[in-house]
Design a protein around this motif. Sequence first.
Motif, short mmCIF file in Angstrom:
data_model
loop_
_atom_site.label_atom_id
_atom_site.label_comp_id
_atom_site.label_asym_id
_atom_site.label_seq_id
_atom_site.Cartn_x
_atom_site.Cartn_y
_atom_site.Cartn_z
N ALA A 1 -8.24 -5.85 -8.24
CA ALA A 1 -7.94 -6.71 -7.09
C ALA A 1 -8.86 -6.39 -5.90
CB ALA A 1 -6.49 -6.54 -6.68
N GLY A 2 -9.84 -5.50 -6.11
CA GLY A 2 -10.78 -5.16 -5.04
C GLY A 2 -10.28 -4.09 -4.09
N ARG A 3 -9.18 -3.44 -4.42
CA ARG A 3 -8.59 -2.40 -3.56
C ARG A 3 -9.02 -1.03 -4.09
NH1 ARG A 3 -2.49 -4.69 -3.32
NH2 ARG A 3 -2.11 -2.70 -2.29
N TYR A 4 -10.33 -0.80 -4.08
CA TYR A 4 -10.94 0.36 -4.73
C TYR A 4 -10.51 1.69 -4.12
CZ TYR A 4 -13.85 -3.56 -6.11
OH TYR A 4 -14.28 -4.78 -6.55
N GLU A 5 -10.47 1.78 -2.81
CA GLU A 5 -10.08 3.03 -2.16
C GLU A 5 -8.63 3.39 -2.49
OE1 GLU A 5 -12.03 5.12 -0.75
OE2 GLU A 5 -13.78 3.98 -0.12
N GLU A 6 -7.77 2.37 -2.50
CA GLU A 6 -6.37 2.61 -2.86
C GLU A 6 -6.26 3.07 -4.32
OE1 GLU A 6 -3.28 -0.32 -1.59
OE2 GLU A 6 -5.03 -1.34 -0.72
N ALA A 7 -7.06 2.47 -5.18
CA ALA A 7 -7.06 2.86 -6.59
C ALA A 7 -7.46 4.33 -6.74
CB ALA A 7 -8.01 1.97 -7.39
N LEU A 8 -8.50 4.72 -6.03
CA LEU A 8 -8.95 6.11 -6.10
C LEU A 8 -7.89 7.07 -5.55
CD1 LEU A 8 -12.70 5.67 -5.12
CD2 LEU A 8 -11.78 6.25 -7.38
N ALA A 9 -7.26 6.67 -4.45
CA ALA A 9 -6.21 7.51 -3.87
C ALA A 9 -5.04 7.68 -4.86
CB ALA A 9 -5.71 6.91 -2.55
N LEU A 10 -4.71 6.61 -5.56
CA LEU A 10 -3.63 6.70 -6.55
C LEU A 10 -4.05 7.59 -7.72
CD1 LEU A 10 -0.85 5.93 -7.51
CD2 LEU A 10 -1.80 3.77 -8.36
N LEU A 11 -5.28 7.46 -8.17
CA LEU A 11 -5.77 8.31 -9.26
C LEU A 11 -5.77 9.79 -8.85
CD1 LEU A 11 -8.64 6.06 -10.62
CD2 LEU A 11 -6.49 6.62 -11.80
N ASP A 12 -5.92 10.05 -7.55
CA ASP A 12 -5.87 11.43 -7.04
C ASP A 12 -4.48 12.05 -7.20
OD1 ASP A 12 -8.54 11.45 -6.34
OD2 ASP A 12 -8.18 10.96 -4.23
N LEU B 1 7.40 4.80 -4.15
CA LEU B 1 6.33 5.53 -3.47
C LEU B 1 5.41 6.17 -4.51
CD1 LEU B 1 8.22 7.29 -0.54
CD2 LEU B 1 6.66 5.34 -0.41
N GLN B 2 4.11 6.08 -4.27
CA GLN B 2 3.17 6.65 -5.24
C GLN B 2 3.28 8.16 -5.33
OE1 GLN B 2 -0.62 5.14 -3.88
NE2 GLN B 2 -1.18 7.09 -3.00
N THR B 3 3.94 8.78 -4.38
CA THR B 3 4.14 10.23 -4.40
C THR B 3 5.39 10.63 -5.18
OG1 THR B 3 5.27 10.07 -2.28
CG2 THR B 3 2.92 10.63 -2.24
N SER B 4 6.14 9.65 -5.68
CA SER B 4 7.38 9.94 -6.42
C SER B 4 7.06 10.80 -7.64
CB SER B 4 8.05 8.65 -6.86
OG SER B 4 9.08 8.93 -7.78
N ASP C 1 1.90 4.99 -15.60
CA ASP C 1 2.14 3.93 -14.61
C ASP C 1 1.13 4.02 -13.46
OD1 ASP C 1 4.26 3.05 -16.13
OD2 ASP C 1 5.81 3.55 -14.65
N ARG C 2 0.87 5.23 -13.02
CA ARG C 2 -0.10 5.43 -11.93
C ARG C 2 -1.49 4.94 -12.35
NH1 ARG C 2 2.14 9.39 -8.29
NH2 ARG C 2 3.91 10.40 -9.28
N THR C 3 -1.88 5.33 -13.57
CA THR C 3 -3.20 4.96 -14.07
C THR C 3 -3.34 3.45 -14.21
OG1 THR C 3 -3.32 7.06 -15.26
CG2 THR C 3 -4.83 5.34 -15.97
N LYS D 1 0.84 -1.20 0.00
CA LYS D 1 0.00 0.00 0.00
C LYS D 1 0.88 1.25 0.00
CE LYS D 1 -3.93 1.99 2.39
NZ LYS D 1 -4.92 1.81 3.42
N GLY D 2 0.50 2.22 -0.84
CA GLY D 2 1.24 3.47 -0.93
C GLY D 2 2.38 3.44 -1.92
#
Length: 177
Positions: free
Chosen positions: A74-85, A53-56, A63-65, A40-41
Motif C-alpha cells: 500500500a506504499g506505507r514502507y516505513e510502517e512496514a519496516l517498523a512492524l518488521l522490527d 496494537l502492533q506491540t501486543s 500476522d505481523r509479517t 497506524k501502529g
Amino acid sequence: MTIRSVMFAAPLLLVAAMSSQLTFASGDEAAPVKKPECPKGQVLDSKSQKCVLQTSSLLPDADRTDYAYRLAKAGRYEEALALLDTLKQPNTAKALNYRGYATRKLGRTDEGIGYYLQSVKLDPQYAQVREYLGEAYVIKGRVDLAQEQLQQIKSICGTACEEYQDLAEAINDSSKT
C-alpha cells in the motif's frame, strides 16, 4: 453413457471443479494482497479479525509479517519496516523478503538486495523473493543477474506463474529505455 448417469455425474464434476479452484485460490502467494485496514501502529489479528496494537505480545510473527507486506504493497514502507522490527524471529525468508521489498521501494536498492540474498539463502525455492531480487537487479542495470533469477523462477514454478511473468516484464521494459 445414459442420460441418467450424465445427470448424476454432472453435479459431482461441477463440485470437484469448483473445489479445485477454491484450493488454488487459497494459495499463499497467488492470493491478491488486501489493503491494510488498521490505523497506524495497529495490526490485523488473523484469529479475532480485529486490529490490535502492533506491540501486543499475543500477536504472532506470521500476522505481523503478512501485515507488514500489506503495508508495503500500500506504499506505507516505513510502517512496514517498523512492524518488521517487532518480530521475535526476524530472520525468516518471508520477513527478509518483505524487508527487502520495503527498503527497495524506499530507494535503498542495495540494502534491499542484501535482504533478498539472505532470504534466498534461507529458501532457494521461494519464487517471490527471486522475482523481487531480479527487479532490484534491473534497477541497478544488471539485467544479466535479473535473467539468472528469471531462470531460477522458471525452474521453481514454470513460465506461467506470476513471479516469472512479472520479472520477465520488468526485464523486457528495461530494454525499451
